[in-house]
Scaffold this motif. Structure first.
Motif, PDB file in Angstrom:
ATOM      1  N   TYR A 269      99.323  30.273 -64.239  1.00 22.62           N
ATOM      2  CA  TYR A 269      98.390  31.413 -64.259  1.00 22.62           C
ATOM      3  C   TYR A 269      99.087  32.768 -63.996  1.00 22.62           C
ATOM      4  O   TYR A 269      98.858  33.737 -64.714  1.00 22.62           O
ATOM      5  CB  TYR A 269      97.342  31.096 -63.195  1.00 22.62           C
ATOM      6  CG  TYR A 269      96.222  32.044 -62.966  1.00 22.62           C
ATOM      7  CD1 TYR A 269      94.913  31.680 -63.281  1.00 22.62           C
ATOM      8  CD2 TYR A 269      96.415  33.303 -62.391  1.00 22.62           C
ATOM      9  CE1 TYR A 269      93.855  32.528 -63.041  1.00 22.62           C
ATOM     10  CE2 TYR A 269      95.358  34.159 -62.154  1.00 22.62           C
ATOM     11  CZ  TYR A 269      94.083  33.761 -62.475  1.00 22.62           C
ATOM     12  OH  TYR A 269      93.040  34.608 -62.242  1.00 22.62           O
TER      13      TYR A 269
ATOM     14  N   ASP B 120      99.474  40.229 -68.794  1.00 24.37           N
ATOM     15  CA  ASP B 120      98.349  41.191 -68.866  1.00 24.37           C
ATOM     16  C   ASP B 120      98.810  42.581 -68.439  1.00 24.37           C
ATOM     17  O   ASP B 120      98.462  43.587 -69.056  1.00 24.37           O
ATOM     18  CB  ASP B 120      97.221  40.807 -67.897  1.00 24.37           C
ATOM     19  CG  ASP B 120      96.605  39.452 -68.178  1.00 24.37           C
ATOM     20  OD1 ASP B 120      96.726  38.981 -69.311  1.00 24.37           O
ATOM     21  OD2 ASP B 120      96.008  38.873 -67.241  1.00 24.37           O
TER      22      ASP B 120
ATOM     23  N   ASP C 227      93.205  39.986 -52.224  1.00 24.38           N
ATOM     24  CA  ASP C 227      93.597  38.615 -52.586  1.00 24.38           C
ATOM     25  C   ASP C 227      94.493  38.551 -53.823  1.00 24.38           C
ATOM     26  O   ASP C 227      95.126  37.533 -54.071  1.00 24.38           O
ATOM     27  CB  ASP C 227      92.344  37.732 -52.782  1.00 24.38           C
ATOM     28  CG  ASP C 227      91.463  38.225 -53.906  1.00 24.38           C
ATOM     29  OD1 ASP C 227      91.474  39.440 -54.204  1.00 24.38           O
ATOM     30  OD2 ASP C 227      90.756  37.399 -54.508  1.00 24.38           O
TER      31      ASP C 227
ATOM     32  N   ILE D 277      85.919  41.682 -48.907  1.00 24.18           N
ATOM     33  CA  ILE D 277      84.541  41.522 -48.472  1.00 24.18           C
ATOM     34  C   ILE D 277      84.342  40.034 -48.176  1.00 24.18           C
ATOM     35  O   ILE D 277      84.759  39.183 -48.950  1.00 24.18           O
ATOM     36  CB  ILE D 277      83.562  41.982 -49.592  1.00 24.18           C
ATOM     37  CG1 ILE D 277      83.799  43.464 -49.945  1.00 24.18           C
ATOM     38  CG2 ILE D 277      82.108  41.729 -49.202  1.00 24.18           C
ATOM     39  CD1 ILE D 277      83.530  44.454 -48.835  1.00 24.18           C
TER      40      ILE D 277
HETATM   41  P1  TYM Z   1      89.077  37.703 -59.741  1.00 23.22           P
HETATM   42  O1  TYM Z   1      88.413  37.527 -61.061  1.00 23.22           O
HETATM   43  O2  TYM Z   1      89.034  36.562 -58.782  1.00 23.22           O
HETATM   44  O3  TYM Z   1      88.513  38.969 -58.986  1.00 23.22           O
HETATM   45  C1  TYM Z   1      88.394  40.210 -59.635  1.00 23.22           C
HETATM   46  C2  TYM Z   1      88.655  41.360 -58.677  1.00 23.22           C
HETATM   47  O4  TYM Z   1      87.756  41.347 -57.578  1.00 23.22           O
HETATM   48  C3  TYM Z   1      88.492  41.334 -56.357  1.00 23.22           C
HETATM   49  N1  TYM Z   1      87.761  40.506 -55.387  1.00 23.22           N
HETATM   50  C4  TYM Z   1      87.451  40.901 -54.141  1.00 23.22           C
HETATM   51  N2  TYM Z   1      87.677  42.050 -53.496  1.00 23.22           N
HETATM   52  C5  TYM Z   1      87.204  42.170 -52.234  1.00 23.22           C
HETATM   53  N3  TYM Z   1      86.526  41.174 -51.600  1.00 23.22           N
HETATM   54  C6  TYM Z   1      86.280  39.985 -52.218  1.00 23.22           C
HETATM   55  N4  TYM Z   1      85.598  39.039 -51.595  1.00 23.22           N
HETATM   56  C7  TYM Z   1      86.757  39.819 -53.554  1.00 23.22           C
HETATM   57  N5  TYM Z   1      86.672  38.802 -54.454  1.00 23.22           N
HETATM   58  C8  TYM Z   1      87.303  39.248 -55.560  1.00 23.22           C
HETATM   59  C9  TYM Z   1      89.839  40.730 -56.717  1.00 23.22           C
HETATM   60  O5  TYM Z   1      90.843  41.096 -55.815  1.00 23.22           O
HETATM   61  C10 TYM Z   1      90.074  41.305 -58.092  1.00 23.22           C
HETATM   62  O6  TYM Z   1      90.599  42.622 -58.025  1.00 23.22           O
HETATM   63  N6  TYM Z   1      93.716  37.007 -61.385  1.00 23.22           N
HETATM   64  C11 TYM Z   1      92.640  37.964 -61.236  1.00 23.22           C
HETATM   65  C12 TYM Z   1      92.123  38.507 -62.556  1.00 23.22           C
HETATM   66  C13 TYM Z   1      93.201  39.091 -63.410  1.00 23.22           C
HETATM   67  C14 TYM Z   1      93.832  40.352 -63.218  1.00 23.22           C
HETATM   68  C15 TYM Z   1      94.779  40.452 -64.278  1.00 23.22           C
HETATM   69  C16 TYM Z   1      93.689  41.382 -62.291  1.00 23.22           C
HETATM   70  C17 TYM Z   1      93.749  38.508 -64.508  1.00 23.22           C
HETATM   71  N7  TYM Z   1      94.696  39.332 -65.031  1.00 23.22           N
HETATM   72  C18 TYM Z   1      95.608  41.581 -64.405  1.00 23.22           C
HETATM   73  C19 TYM Z   1      94.523  42.512 -62.428  1.00 23.22           C
HETATM   74  C20 TYM Z   1      95.471  42.595 -63.465  1.00 23.22           C
HETATM   75  C21 TYM Z   1      91.491  37.270 -60.516  1.00 23.22           C
HETATM   76  O7  TYM Z   1      91.382  36.071 -60.518  1.00 23.22           O
HETATM   77  O8  TYM Z   1      90.587  38.135 -59.987  1.00 23.22           O
END
Ligand code: TYM
Length: 332
Positions: free
Chosen positions: A129, A136, A150, A187
């Motif tokens: 992944y 990306d 995270d 959060i």
């Molecule tokens: P993903 O899809 O799990 O989450 C998307 C974004 O939301 C943020 N996030 C949070 N921030 C604060 N508190 C929380 N509880 C919380 N849950 C999620 C994540 O930090 C993220 O910014 N691998 C990535 C997706 C991705 C990506 C990329 C991001 C794929 N390619 C290229 C940036 C650049 C992911 O799984 O995020």
């Protein structure tokens, strides 16, 4: 005139967008548009590392696009696209797979968490992944990657991969930096505030498309603590629930922790929790309404993602061609 710096980020349409995604990521994207050249996408390729229902995935991807726009990402000013529409992502990911080490991938927290959660489907995609995520980011020569806390580790491994590649072939990739806001970066779940808010625990998760009454109920039930006096003050260790609510309240109202402590001095959790709920409802109301309106106009959304893919492909293919040349592939 100096060229604008580039910003890029994505979210997986593996579940509905929630308050963590909004406060940790999207909210910080919308007001950057005048200072940066911005690319935001639906990371659909990433979602199939965990089994998805195909019809649901299509629906969520489109809803996510509507929500991006509803959260203030103007498609005239930001490039909004669907990851699978730009084949260069998968193409560069393969190459980067050959420049990232088994040991590095084994240390990724998200891999460890997800392989524990989906032990019946620990597929190779889940493991590699980060190579796709690096693709990306590096395809667009992004300067900044605005994400929640995270995802920091994934941006760091992207830098390691870029460094390794540049070390061999010269300056091919720009070195990206994670951009993590102080408030909202993490959060927590309303029902168990020691774990992060996530769609996999829907009871403690506020979705952007939740109805106001559902949001109100989730906040009223939010777990706090049994400290005498029910005082509202920030202490992450001793009062994770209250501190999380303060963080959320501060994110949506712009108030400082000091102001919040003063506002609820002597009032207790019975007043505090519904007040946070109300503030969240009011900040999400226009977003939900706008998203519903946009979802009724599928041809508009189609137009947005088609235009977005065109613009994104233009940049992505330039980088990919450079990479192909560097590694020694014969141009077609
Ligand atoms: P993903 O899809 O799990 O989450 C998307 C974004 O939301 C943020 N996030 C949070 N921030 C604060 N508190 C929380 N509880 C919380 N849950 C999620 C994540 O930090 C993220 O910014 N691998 C990535 C997706 C991705 C990506 C990329 C991001 C794929 N390619 C290229 C940036 C650049 C992911 O799984 O995020």
């Amino acid at each position: 005139m100096e060229e604008k710096k580039r910003m890029l980020s994505g979210i997986q349409p593996s579940g509905e967008l929630h308050l963590g995604n909004y406060l940790g990521a999207i909210k910080n994207w919308a007001d950057r548009v005048n200072d940066y050249e911005c690319y935001y996408f639906m990371a659909d390729l990433h979602t199939i590392t965990v089994r998805q229902d195909p019809a649901e995935l299509r629906k969520r991807t489109l809803t996510q696009l509507a929500l991006y726009i509803a959260c203030g990402l103007d498609p005239e000013k930001n490039t909004l696209f669907i990851q699978s529409h730009v084949p260069a992502h998968a193409q560069l990911a393969w190459i980067l797979n050959c420049y990232v080490m088994f040991g590095e991938l084994s240390r990724m927290t998200q891999f460890k968490d997800k392989s524990a959660k989906h032990s019946d489907n620990v597929n190779a995609g889940l493991f590699t992944y980060p190579a796709l995520m690096a693709a990306d980011i590096l395809l667009y020569q992004a300067d900044y990657v605005p994400v929640g806390e995270d995802q920091k580790q994934h941006v760091e491994i992207t830098r390691d991969i870029a460094n390794r590649f540049n070390g061999i072939y010269g300056n091919v990739f720009k070195m990206p930096e994670p951009l993590i806001s102080k408030i909202g970066a993490r959060i927590y779940c309303l029902a168990s505030p020691e774990s992060k808010m996530s769609k996999s625990a829907p009871g403690g998760c506020v979705f952007l498309m939740d109805k106001p009454e559902d949001i109100a109920r989730k906040f009223k039930r939010a777990v706090t603590d049994s400290e005498v006096g029910h005082c509202v003050y920030f202490d992450k260790e001793k009062k994770p629930g209250v501190s999380n609510l303060m963080n959320i309240y501060s994110s949506v109202t712009g108030k400082t922790f000091e102001e919040i402590e003063k506002e609820f001095d002597g009032k207790g959790y019975g007043v505090f929790k519904p007040a946070v709920g109300e503030a969240v409802i009011e900040s999400l109301r226009p977003i939900r309404e706008k998203a519903l309106e946009l979802l009724a106009d599928k041809s508009y959304l189609e137009n947005v993602y088609k235009e977005g893919a065109k613009k994104a492909s233009y940049i992505a293919e330039k980088t990919l061609a450079k990479v192909y040349k560097k590694v020694g592939f014969i141009p077609r």
